[in-house]
Design an enzyme around this catalytic site. Sequence first.
Site, PDB file in Angstrom:
ATOM      1  N   TYR A   1      -3.986  -2.146  -6.394  1.00 40.88           N
ATOM      2  CA  TYR A   1      -2.840  -2.690  -7.676  1.00 40.88           C
ATOM      3  C   TYR A   1      -3.529  -3.829  -8.420  1.00 40.88           C
ATOM      4  CZ  TYR A   1       1.369  -0.908  -4.943  1.00 40.88           C
ATOM      5  OH  TYR A   1       2.181  -0.511  -4.507  1.00 40.88           O
TER       6      TYR A   1
ATOM      7  N   ASP B   1     -12.595  -4.796   9.844  1.00 44.50           N
ATOM      8  CA  ASP B   1     -11.445  -3.885   9.602  1.00 44.50           C
ATOM      9  C   ASP B   1     -10.138  -4.223  10.149  1.00 44.50           C
ATOM     10  OD1 ASP B   1      -8.905  -1.407   9.587  1.00 44.50           O
ATOM     11  OD2 ASP B   1     -10.622  -0.210  10.943  1.00 44.50           O
TER      12      ASP B   1
ATOM     13  N   GLY C   1      -6.049   2.777   0.766  1.00 45.31           N
ATOM     14  CA  GLY C   1      -6.464   1.493   1.456  1.00 45.31           C
ATOM     15  C   GLY C   1      -5.872   1.363   2.623  1.00 45.31           C
ATOM     16  N   VAL C   2      -6.054  -0.607   2.316  1.00 43.41           N
ATOM     17  CA  VAL C   2      -5.577  -1.013   4.242  1.00 43.41           C
ATOM     18  C   VAL C   2      -4.159  -0.420   5.054  1.00 43.41           C
ATOM     19  CG1 VAL C   2      -4.463  -2.919   3.685  1.00 43.41           C
ATOM     20  CG2 VAL C   2      -5.458  -3.180   5.147  1.00 43.41           C
ATOM     21  N   ASP C   3      -3.423   0.018   3.712  1.00 39.72           N
ATOM     22  CA  ASP C   3      -2.087   0.562   4.156  1.00 39.72           C
ATOM     23  C   ASP C   3      -2.187   1.932   5.114  1.00 39.72           C
ATOM     24  OD1 ASP C   3       0.531   1.111   4.235  1.00 39.72           O
ATOM     25  OD2 ASP C   3       1.142   2.097   2.139  1.00 39.72           O
TER      26      ASP C   3
ATOM     27  N   THR D   1      -5.221  -7.231  -4.069  1.00 44.60           N
ATOM     28  CA  THR D   1      -6.629  -6.431  -4.877  1.00 44.60           C
ATOM     29  C   THR D   1      -7.669  -5.088  -4.711  1.00 44.60           C
ATOM     30  OG1 THR D   1      -7.881  -7.474  -2.760  1.00 44.60           O
ATOM     31  CG2 THR D   1      -7.115  -9.588  -3.587  1.00 44.60           C
TER      32      THR D   1
HETATM   33  N1  AR6 Z   1      -8.742  -3.816   6.709  1.00 44.68           N
HETATM   34  C1  AR6 Z   1      -8.545  -4.554   6.028  1.00 44.68           C
HETATM   35  N2  AR6 Z   1      -8.723  -4.688   4.696  1.00 44.68           N
HETATM   36  C2  AR6 Z   1      -8.778  -3.076   3.826  1.00 44.68           C
HETATM   37  C3  AR6 Z   1      -8.532  -2.226   4.640  1.00 44.68           C
HETATM   38  C4  AR6 Z   1      -8.842  -2.407   6.352  1.00 44.68           C
HETATM   39  N3  AR6 Z   1      -8.956  -1.266   7.402  1.00 44.68           N
HETATM   40  N4  AR6 Z   1      -8.627  -1.361   4.130  1.00 44.68           N
HETATM   41  C5  AR6 Z   1      -8.716  -2.354   2.265  1.00 44.68           C
HETATM   42  N5  AR6 Z   1      -9.000  -2.813   2.814  1.00 44.68           N
HETATM   43  P1  AR6 Z   1      -5.512  -2.243  -0.917  1.00 44.68           P
HETATM   44  P2  AR6 Z   1      -2.928  -2.836  -2.979  1.00 44.68           P
HETATM   45  C6  AR6 Z   1      -9.144  -4.156   1.778  1.00 44.68           C
HETATM   46  O1  AR6 Z   1      -5.511  -1.101  -1.215  1.00 44.68           O
HETATM   47  O2  AR6 Z   1      -4.064  -3.326  -3.577  1.00 44.68           O
HETATM   48  C7  AR6 Z   1      -1.699   1.820  -1.087  1.00 44.68           C
HETATM   49  O3  AR6 Z   1      -1.717   2.337  -1.776  1.00 44.68           O
HETATM   50  C8  AR6 Z   1      -9.152  -3.834   0.362  1.00 44.68           C
HETATM   51  O4  AR6 Z   1     -10.317  -3.662   0.530  1.00 44.68           O
HETATM   52  O5  AR6 Z   1      -5.581  -1.423  -0.059  1.00 44.68           O
HETATM   53  O6  AR6 Z   1      -2.135  -4.126  -2.471  1.00 44.68           O
HETATM   54  C9  AR6 Z   1      -0.206   1.101  -0.745  1.00 44.68           C
HETATM   55  O7  AR6 Z   1       0.426   1.691   0.091  1.00 44.68           O
HETATM   56  C10 AR6 Z   1      -8.756  -4.787  -0.507  1.00 44.68           C
HETATM   57  O8  AR6 Z   1      -9.166  -6.056  -0.466  1.00 44.68           O
HETATM   58  O9  AR6 Z   1      -3.781  -2.564  -1.636  1.00 44.68           O
HETATM   59  C11 AR6 Z   1       0.205   0.638  -2.241  1.00 44.68           C
HETATM   60  O10 AR6 Z   1       0.688   1.495  -2.430  1.00 44.68           O
HETATM   61  C12 AR6 Z   1      -7.363  -4.686  -0.158  1.00 44.68           C
HETATM   62  O11 AR6 Z   1      -7.531  -4.229   1.624  1.00 44.68           O
HETATM   63  C13 AR6 Z   1      -1.149   0.352  -2.094  1.00 44.68           C
HETATM   64  O12 AR6 Z   1      -2.465   0.769  -2.395  1.00 44.68           O
HETATM   65  C14 AR6 Z   1      -5.660  -4.634  -0.518  1.00 44.68           C
HETATM   66  O13 AR6 Z   1      -6.341  -3.087  -1.115  1.00 44.68           O
HETATM   67  C15 AR6 Z   1      -0.914  -1.953  -2.490  1.00 44.68           C
HETATM   68  O14 AR6 Z   1      -2.235  -2.293  -3.100  1.00 44.68           O
END
Ligand code: AR6
Length: 180
Positions: free
Chosen positions: A129, A14, A36-38, A126
Amino acid sequence: MSIKYKIIELIQGDITKLKIDAIVNAANNGLFGGGGVDGAIHRGGGKEIDDQCKLIRERQGGCKTGEAVITTGGNLEADYVIHTVGPVWNGEKSGAEEFLSSCYKNSLNLAVEKNIETIAFPCISTGVYGFPKDLAAEIAVSSIMEFLKDNTGIKKIILVCFEDESFKIYKKLLGLYNSN
Ligand code: AR6
Protein backbone atom coordinates in the site's frame (compact mmCIF):
# COMPACT_ATOMS: atom_id res chain seq x y z
CA MET A 1 2.43 8.10 32.35
CA SER A 2 5.84 6.75 31.43
CA ILE A 3 5.05 3.36 32.94
CA LYS A 4 2.42 2.85 30.26
CA TYR A 5 5.06 3.19 27.56
CA LYS A 6 6.58 0.00 28.91
CA ILE A 7 3.55 -1.81 27.56
CA ILE A 8 5.06 -1.35 24.09
CA GLU A 9 7.67 -3.79 22.83
CA LEU A 10 9.53 -3.70 19.55
CA ILE A 11 10.69 -6.81 17.73
CA GLN A 12 11.98 -7.72 14.30
CA GLY A 13 10.59 -10.92 12.82
CA ASP A 14 7.61 -12.84 11.54
CA ILE A 15 4.34 -11.93 13.25
CA THR A 16 2.77 -15.30 12.40
CA LYS A 17 5.14 -17.07 14.79
CA LEU A 18 4.04 -15.18 17.90
CA LYS A 19 2.33 -16.95 20.77
CA ILE A 20 0.09 -14.15 21.89
CA ASP A 21 -3.63 -13.37 22.38
CA ALA A 22 -4.01 -11.58 19.03
CA ILE A 23 -2.03 -10.59 15.99
CA VAL A 24 -3.20 -7.83 13.66
CA ASN A 25 -3.38 -8.43 9.92
CA ALA A 26 -2.85 -5.76 7.25
CA ALA A 27 -5.79 -7.02 5.20
CA ASN A 28 -7.69 -5.87 2.10
CA ASN A 29 -11.32 -4.68 1.94
CA GLY A 30 -12.57 -8.08 0.77
CA LEU A 31 -10.68 -10.05 3.45
CA PHE A 32 -9.53 -12.37 0.68
CA GLY A 33 -5.97 -12.87 1.79
CA GLY A 34 -3.25 -11.54 -0.46
CA GLY A 35 0.50 -11.03 -0.40
CA GLY A 36 2.76 -9.74 2.37
CA VAL A 37 1.75 -10.25 5.96
CA ASP A 38 -1.83 -11.00 4.92
CA GLY A 39 -0.70 -13.93 2.80
CA ALA A 40 1.50 -15.25 5.59
CA ILE A 41 -1.35 -15.04 8.12
CA HIS A 42 -3.90 -16.74 5.85
CA ARG A 43 -1.40 -19.49 4.97
CA GLY A 44 -0.45 -20.00 8.62
CA GLY A 45 -4.01 -19.89 9.94
CA GLY A 46 -5.49 -22.10 7.24
CA LYS A 47 -9.11 -22.79 6.38
CA GLU A 48 -10.52 -21.61 9.72
CA ILE A 49 -9.48 -18.01 8.99
CA ASP A 50 -10.61 -18.20 5.35
CA ASP A 51 -14.02 -19.53 6.40
CA GLN A 52 -14.57 -16.83 9.02
CA CYS A 53 -13.48 -14.11 6.59
CA LYS A 54 -16.03 -15.48 4.12
CA LEU A 55 -18.76 -15.26 6.76
CA ILE A 56 -17.84 -11.65 7.56
CA ARG A 57 -17.85 -10.89 3.84
CA GLU A 58 -21.33 -12.37 3.48
CA ARG A 59 -22.59 -10.54 6.58
CA GLN A 60 -21.14 -7.07 6.02
CA GLY A 61 -19.31 -7.06 2.71
CA GLY A 62 -15.80 -7.29 4.20
CA CYS A 63 -14.00 -4.57 6.13
CA LYS A 64 -13.84 -0.86 5.35
CA THR A 65 -10.54 1.00 5.28
CA GLY A 66 -9.59 2.06 8.81
CA GLU A 67 -11.95 -0.44 10.43
CA ALA A 68 -11.24 -3.83 12.02
CA VAL A 69 -12.87 -7.25 12.29
CA ILE A 70 -11.86 -10.35 14.22
CA THR A 71 -11.46 -14.06 13.53
CA THR A 72 -9.88 -16.84 15.50
CA GLY A 73 -6.26 -17.75 14.75
CA GLY A 74 -6.85 -21.16 13.18
CA ASN A 75 -3.54 -23.04 13.02
CA LEU A 76 -1.55 -20.03 14.20
CA GLU A 77 -0.13 -19.79 17.73
CA ALA A 78 -2.18 -16.62 18.28
CA ASP A 79 -5.72 -17.10 19.58
CA TYR A 80 -7.18 -14.35 17.41
CA VAL A 81 -6.44 -12.38 14.27
CA ILE A 82 -7.71 -8.82 14.08
CA HIS A 83 -7.97 -7.88 10.42
CA THR A 84 -7.69 -4.19 9.70
CA VAL A 85 -7.46 -2.49 6.33
CA GLY A 86 -4.87 0.23 5.97
CA PRO A 87 -5.14 3.02 3.42
CA VAL A 88 -3.34 3.00 0.09
CA TRP A 89 -0.87 5.91 0.14
CA ASN A 90 -2.07 8.60 -2.23
CA GLY A 91 0.05 11.41 -0.92
CA GLU A 92 -0.45 13.91 1.86
CA LYS A 93 -3.87 15.49 2.34
CA SER A 94 -5.62 12.42 0.95
CA GLY A 95 -6.85 11.46 4.40
CA ALA A 96 -4.55 8.45 4.55
CA GLU A 97 -3.01 9.52 7.87
CA GLU A 98 -6.40 9.50 9.63
CA PHE A 99 -7.31 6.13 8.16
CA LEU A 100 -4.03 4.64 9.32
CA SER A 101 -4.52 6.02 12.82
CA SER A 102 -8.03 4.51 12.86
CA CYS A 103 -6.57 1.08 12.02
CA TYR A 104 -4.53 1.11 15.22
CA LYS A 105 -7.27 2.57 17.41
CA ASN A 106 -10.08 0.38 16.07
CA SER A 107 -7.94 -2.74 16.39
CA LEU A 108 -7.13 -1.90 20.00
CA ASN A 109 -10.76 -1.09 20.82
CA LEU A 110 -11.86 -4.41 19.33
CA ALA A 111 -9.17 -6.17 21.37
CA VAL A 112 -10.46 -4.60 24.59
CA GLU A 113 -14.00 -5.62 23.66
CA LYS A 114 -12.80 -9.25 23.35
CA ASN A 115 -10.76 -9.16 26.59
CA ILE A 116 -7.53 -9.52 24.63
CA GLU A 117 -4.54 -8.53 26.75
CA THR A 118 -1.58 -9.02 24.43
CA ILE A 119 -1.57 -7.89 20.81
CA ALA A 120 0.99 -7.56 18.01
CA PHE A 121 0.89 -5.17 15.05
CA PRO A 122 2.73 -5.31 11.73
CA CYS A 123 3.68 -2.03 10.01
CA ILE A 124 0.27 -1.55 8.39
CA SER A 125 0.18 -0.03 4.87
CA THR A 126 3.96 0.17 4.51
CA GLY A 127 4.30 -2.67 1.99
CA VAL A 128 2.08 -3.04 -1.06
CA TYR A 129 0.00 0.00 0.00
CA GLY A 130 3.07 2.23 -0.20
CA PHE A 131 2.72 4.38 2.92
CA PRO A 132 6.03 6.13 3.80
CA LYS A 133 7.58 4.02 6.53
CA ASP A 134 8.71 6.87 8.79
CA LEU A 135 5.37 8.66 8.70
CA ALA A 136 3.51 5.36 9.24
CA ALA A 137 5.67 4.64 12.30
CA GLU A 138 4.95 8.08 13.79
CA ILE A 139 1.23 7.57 13.27
CA ALA A 140 1.36 4.06 14.74
CA VAL A 141 3.17 5.14 17.88
CA SER A 142 1.15 8.32 18.45
CA SER A 143 -2.15 6.48 17.91
CA ILE A 144 -1.13 3.78 20.38
CA MET A 145 -0.02 6.40 22.92
CA GLU A 146 -3.35 8.16 22.53
CA PHE A 147 -5.18 4.90 23.11
CA LEU A 148 -3.08 4.13 26.18
CA LYS A 149 -4.25 7.34 27.87
CA ASP A 150 -7.47 5.58 28.81
CA ASN A 151 -6.43 1.98 28.30
CA THR A 152 -8.60 -0.39 30.22
CA GLY A 153 -7.01 -3.80 29.84
CA ILE A 154 -4.25 -4.18 27.28
CA LYS A 155 -1.09 -5.47 28.98
CA LYS A 156 1.29 -5.69 26.03
CA ILE A 157 1.50 -4.24 22.53
CA ILE A 158 4.23 -5.67 20.31
CA LEU A 159 5.27 -3.74 17.23
CA VAL A 160 6.62 -6.23 14.71
CA CYS A 161 8.98 -5.05 11.99
CA PHE A 162 9.78 -7.46 9.23
CA GLU A 163 12.60 -5.57 7.56
CA ASP A 164 15.59 -3.61 8.85
CA GLU A 165 14.41 -0.21 7.66
CA SER A 166 11.21 -0.18 9.74
CA PHE A 167 12.99 -1.69 12.72
CA LYS A 168 15.55 1.15 12.71
CA ILE A 169 12.82 3.79 12.35
CA TYR A 170 10.83 2.41 15.29
CA LYS A 171 13.90 1.98 17.47
CA LYS A 172 14.72 5.64 17.06
CA LEU A 173 11.14 6.77 17.53
CA LEU A 174 10.50 4.75 20.68
CA GLY A 175 13.86 5.85 22.05
CA LEU A 176 12.64 9.44 21.82
CA TYR A 177 9.44 8.62 23.69
CA ASN A 178 11.29 6.68 26.35
CA SER A 179 13.73 9.48 27.04
CA ASN A 180 10.86 11.87 27.91
N1 AR6 B 1 5.41 -10.58 9.73
C1 AR6 B 1 5.45 -9.27 10.01
N2 AR6 B 1 5.44 -8.29 9.09
C2 AR6 B 1 5.42 -8.70 7.78
C3 AR6 B 1 5.37 -10.05 7.40
C4 AR6 B 1 5.35 -11.03 8.44
N3 AR6 B 1 5.30 -12.31 8.18
N4 AR6 B 1 5.34 -10.10 6.04
C5 AR6 B 1 5.38 -8.83 5.60
N5 AR6 B 1 5.45 -7.98 6.64
P1 AR6 B 1 1.99 -5.58 3.39
P2 AR6 B 1 0.04 -3.36 3.27
C6 AR6 B 1 5.49 -6.51 6.65
O1 AR6 B 1 2.32 -5.42 1.97
O2 AR6 B 1 1.08 -2.43 2.79
C7 AR6 B 1 -1.76 -7.60 0.87
O3 AR6 B 1 -1.72 -8.18 -0.38
C8 AR6 B 1 6.01 -5.81 5.43
O4 AR6 B 1 7.43 -5.81 5.41
O5 AR6 B 1 1.82 -6.95 3.93
O6 AR6 B 1 -0.88 -2.92 4.36
C9 AR6 B 1 -3.18 -7.37 1.40
O7 AR6 B 1 -4.07 -8.35 0.93
C10 AR6 B 1 5.45 -4.40 5.65
O8 AR6 B 1 6.30 -3.66 6.51
O9 AR6 B 1 0.61 -4.78 3.77
C11 AR6 B 1 -3.52 -6.03 0.87
O10 AR6 B 1 -4.03 -6.08 -0.44
C12 AR6 B 1 4.15 -4.65 6.38
O11 AR6 B 1 4.17 -6.02 6.78
C13 AR6 B 1 -2.20 -5.29 0.86
O12 AR6 B 1 -1.19 -6.30 0.78
C14 AR6 B 1 2.90 -4.40 5.57
O13 AR6 B 1 3.10 -4.81 4.22
C15 AR6 B 1 -1.98 -4.52 2.14
O14 AR6 B 1 -0.82 -3.76 2.00
